[in-house]
Scaffold this motif. Structure first.
Motif, PDB file in Angstrom:
ATOM      1  N   ALA A  31       5.870   8.960  11.757  1.00 33.69           N
ATOM      2  CA  ALA A  31       5.089   7.804  11.300  1.00 33.69           C
ATOM      3  C   ALA A  31       3.732   8.250  10.755  1.00 33.69           C
ATOM      4  CB  ALA A  31       4.906   6.801  12.438  1.00 33.69           C
ATOM      5  N   GLU A  32       3.111   9.213  11.414  1.00 35.37           N
ATOM      6  CA  GLU A  32       1.835   9.746  10.923  1.00 35.37           C
ATOM      7  C   GLU A  32       2.009  10.363   9.537  1.00 35.37           C
ATOM      8  OE1 GLU A  32      -0.746  11.195  14.741  1.00 35.37           O
ATOM      9  OE2 GLU A  32       1.113  12.295  14.341  1.00 35.37           O
ATOM     10  N   ASP A  33       3.084  11.113   9.358  1.00 34.92           N
ATOM     11  CA  ASP A  33       3.358  11.716   8.049  1.00 34.92           C
ATOM     12  C   ASP A  33       3.603  10.651   6.982  1.00 34.92           C
ATOM     13  OD1 ASP A  33       3.061  14.258   9.106  1.00 34.92           O
ATOM     14  OD2 ASP A  33       5.229  14.607   9.315  1.00 34.92           O
ATOM     15  N   GLU A  34       4.333   9.605   7.350  1.00 37.98           N
ATOM     16  CA  GLU A  34       4.589   8.502   6.412  1.00 37.98           C
ATOM     17  C   GLU A  34       3.269   7.864   5.974  1.00 37.98           C
ATOM     18  OE1 GLU A  34       7.960   5.966   6.125  1.00 37.98           O
ATOM     19  OE2 GLU A  34       8.117   7.947   5.215  1.00 37.98           O
ATOM     20  N   ILE A  35       2.412   7.591   6.943  1.00 39.97           N
ATOM     21  CA  ILE A  35       1.124   6.955   6.636  1.00 39.97           C
ATOM     22  C   ILE A  35       0.292   7.867   5.747  1.00 39.97           C
ATOM     23  CG2 ILE A  35      -1.067   6.210   7.662  1.00 39.97           C
ATOM     24  CD1 ILE A  35       0.640   5.143  10.054  1.00 39.97           C
ATOM     25  N   ARG A  36       0.262   9.142   6.074  1.00 41.19           N
ATOM     26  CA  ARG A  36      -0.488  10.108   5.262  1.00 41.19           C
ATOM     27  C   ARG A  36       0.067  10.150   3.829  1.00 41.19           C
ATOM     28  NH1 ARG A  36      -1.313  13.247   9.196  1.00 41.19           N
ATOM     29  NH2 ARG A  36       0.717  14.253   9.219  1.00 41.19           N
ATOM     30  N   PHE A  37       1.387  10.149   3.691  1.00 39.76           N
ATOM     31  CA  PHE A  37       2.020  10.161   2.372  1.00 39.76           C
ATOM     32  C   PHE A  37       1.652   8.901   1.584  1.00 39.76           C
ATOM     33  CE2 PHE A  37       5.625   8.562  -0.136  1.00 39.76           C
ATOM     34  CZ  PHE A  37       5.657   9.524  -1.130  1.00 39.76           C
ATOM     35  N   LEU A  38       1.735   7.744   2.229  1.00 37.72           N
ATOM     36  CA  LEU A  38       1.427   6.496   1.536  1.00 37.72           C
ATOM     37  C   LEU A  38      -0.030   6.441   1.103  1.00 37.72           C
ATOM     38  CD1 LEU A  38       3.500   4.024   3.737  1.00 37.72           C
ATOM     39  CD2 LEU A  38       4.072   4.898   1.453  1.00 37.72           C
ATOM     40  N   LYS A  39      -0.932   6.947   1.938  1.00 40.16           N
ATOM     41  CA  LYS A  39      -2.349   6.995   1.558  1.00 40.16           C
ATOM     42  C   LYS A  39      -2.553   7.933   0.363  1.00 40.16           C
ATOM     43  CE  LYS A  39      -4.537   5.854   5.952  1.00 40.16           C
ATOM     44  NZ  LYS A  39      -5.436   6.322   7.020  1.00 40.16           N
ATOM     45  N   GLU A  57      -5.794  -5.473  -3.772  1.00 42.32           N
ATOM     46  CA  GLU A  57      -4.509  -5.201  -3.132  1.00 42.32           C
ATOM     47  C   GLU A  57      -4.470  -3.778  -2.571  1.00 42.32           C
ATOM     48  OE1 GLU A  57      -0.801  -6.830  -4.919  1.00 42.32           O
ATOM     49  OE2 GLU A  57      -2.177  -7.454  -6.533  1.00 42.32           O
ATOM     50  N   ILE A  58      -5.035  -2.833  -3.305  1.00 36.50           N
ATOM     51  CA  ILE A  58      -5.098  -1.446  -2.831  1.00 36.50           C
ATOM     52  C   ILE A  58      -5.912  -1.380  -1.536  1.00 36.50           C
ATOM     53  CG2 ILE A  58      -6.047   0.839  -3.353  1.00 36.50           C
ATOM     54  CD1 ILE A  58      -3.552   0.345  -4.926  1.00 36.50           C
ATOM     55  N   ASP A  59      -7.035  -2.095  -1.496  1.00 38.40           N
ATOM     56  CA  ASP A  59      -7.854  -2.131  -0.281  1.00 38.40           C
ATOM     57  C   ASP A  59      -7.071  -2.713   0.893  1.00 38.40           C
ATOM     58  OD1 ASP A  59     -10.064  -0.973  -1.469  1.00 38.40           O
ATOM     59  OD2 ASP A  59     -11.048  -2.891  -1.899  1.00 38.40           O
ATOM     60  N   ASN A  60      -6.274  -3.739   0.624  1.00 40.16           N
ATOM     61  CA  ASN A  60      -5.459  -4.330   1.691  1.00 40.16           C
ATOM     62  C   ASN A  60      -4.427  -3.331   2.219  1.00 40.16           C
ATOM     63  OD1 ASN A  60      -6.787  -6.792   1.633  1.00 40.16           O
ATOM     64  ND2 ASN A  60      -5.366  -7.680   0.159  1.00 40.16           N
ATOM     65  N   PHE A  61      -3.795  -2.584   1.319  1.00 41.15           N
ATOM     66  CA  PHE A  61      -2.832  -1.560   1.752  1.00 41.15           C
ATOM     67  C   PHE A  61      -3.523  -0.503   2.608  1.00 41.15           C
ATOM     68  CE2 PHE A  61      -0.191  -2.819  -2.042  1.00 41.15           C
ATOM     69  CZ  PHE A  61       0.901  -3.261  -1.310  1.00 41.15           C
ATOM     70  N   ASN A  62      -4.684  -0.052   2.154  1.00 41.83           N
ATOM     71  CA  ASN A  62      -5.427   0.953   2.917  1.00 41.83           C
ATOM     72  C   ASN A  62      -5.823   0.433   4.298  1.00 41.83           C
ATOM     73  OD1 ASN A  62      -5.531   3.403   1.460  1.00 41.83           O
ATOM     74  ND2 ASN A  62      -6.973   2.491   0.015  1.00 41.83           N
ATOM     75  N   ARG A  63      -6.250  -0.823   4.359  1.00 37.29           N
ATOM     76  CA  ARG A  63      -6.639  -1.426   5.638  1.00 37.29           C
ATOM     77  C   ARG A  63      -5.439  -1.511   6.585  1.00 37.29           C
ATOM     78  NH1 ARG A  63     -10.173  -4.475   3.195  1.00 37.29           N
ATOM     79  NH2 ARG A  63      -8.780  -6.171   2.693  1.00 37.29           N
ATOM     80  N   GLU A  64      -4.299  -1.935   6.060  1.00 42.11           N
ATOM     81  CA  GLU A  64      -3.100  -2.043   6.894  1.00 42.11           C
ATOM     82  C   GLU A  64      -2.646  -0.662   7.377  1.00 42.11           C
ATOM     83  OE1 GLU A  64       0.097  -4.571   5.453  1.00 42.11           O
ATOM     84  OE2 GLU A  64      -1.367  -5.713   4.284  1.00 42.11           O
ATOM     85  N   LEU A  65      -2.697   0.325   6.508  1.00 35.15           N
ATOM     86  CA  LEU A  65      -2.313   1.682   6.909  1.00 35.15           C
ATOM     87  C   LEU A  65      -3.283   2.245   7.943  1.00 35.15           C
ATOM     88  CD1 LEU A  65      -1.229   3.110   3.444  1.00 35.15           C
ATOM     89  CD2 LEU A  65       0.263   2.697   5.429  1.00 35.15           C
TER      90      LEU A  65
END
Length: 142
Positions: A31-39, A57-65
């Motif tokens: 999960a950590e790797d997934e989050i790092r990849f998405l960021k 929308e990008i800020d919202n994705f970053n906040r959720e991640l």
């Protein structure tokens, strides 16, 4: 009520709980790797290509991640505590096992499921957003 001692089935079940809990730690690393990849996708590939109105929308994705990333350390700590407890119960057969162990395990299992569902949901939405950005970029070029 008398405690059952030297029950091979109970020992087997405790070992199963231990192994599954130990496996959760590798799941969390995933999960950590997934989050790092998405960021990385957001910061290296999306931000340079988005318009100002899409930055929200990008800020919202970053906040959720970031929120999911913040949930990981406490979850790791809880799993480590559970592993220690199970280890004690496996090694010291005179310790009594309570319903609290099962409740703790079930609670952690639910937290793991919630974490992975949240990351999966964010990833799906991010990929849909990325597809929209790419389509909009192609329309501009044509």
């Amino acid at each position: 009520m008398e405690a059952i001692i030297n029950d091979p089935q109970l020992d087997f079940e405790l070992q199963e709980l231990y192994l599954e809990s130990k496996h959760w730690l590798s799941d969390i690393h995933f999960a950590e790797d997934e989050i790092r990849f998405l960021k990385k996708v957001i910061n290296n590939y999306l931000i340079p290509g988005v318009k100002n109105n899409q930055l929200i929308e990008i800020d919202n994705f970053n906040r959720e991640l970031d929120q999911q990333d913040a949930n990981i350390l406490p979850l790791k700590n809880k799993i480590t505590e559970l592993l220690k407890l199970i280890g004690i119960l496996v090694n010291e057969t005179d310790k009594e096992i309570g319903i609290g162990l099962v409740e703790q395990f079930a609670g952690l299992e639910a937290e793991m499921k919630t974490l992975f569902e949240a990351v999966k949901h964010i990833k799906r939405l991010l990929f849909l957003f990325t597809e929209g950005v790419m389509k909009a970029g192609c329309e501009i070029i044509e």
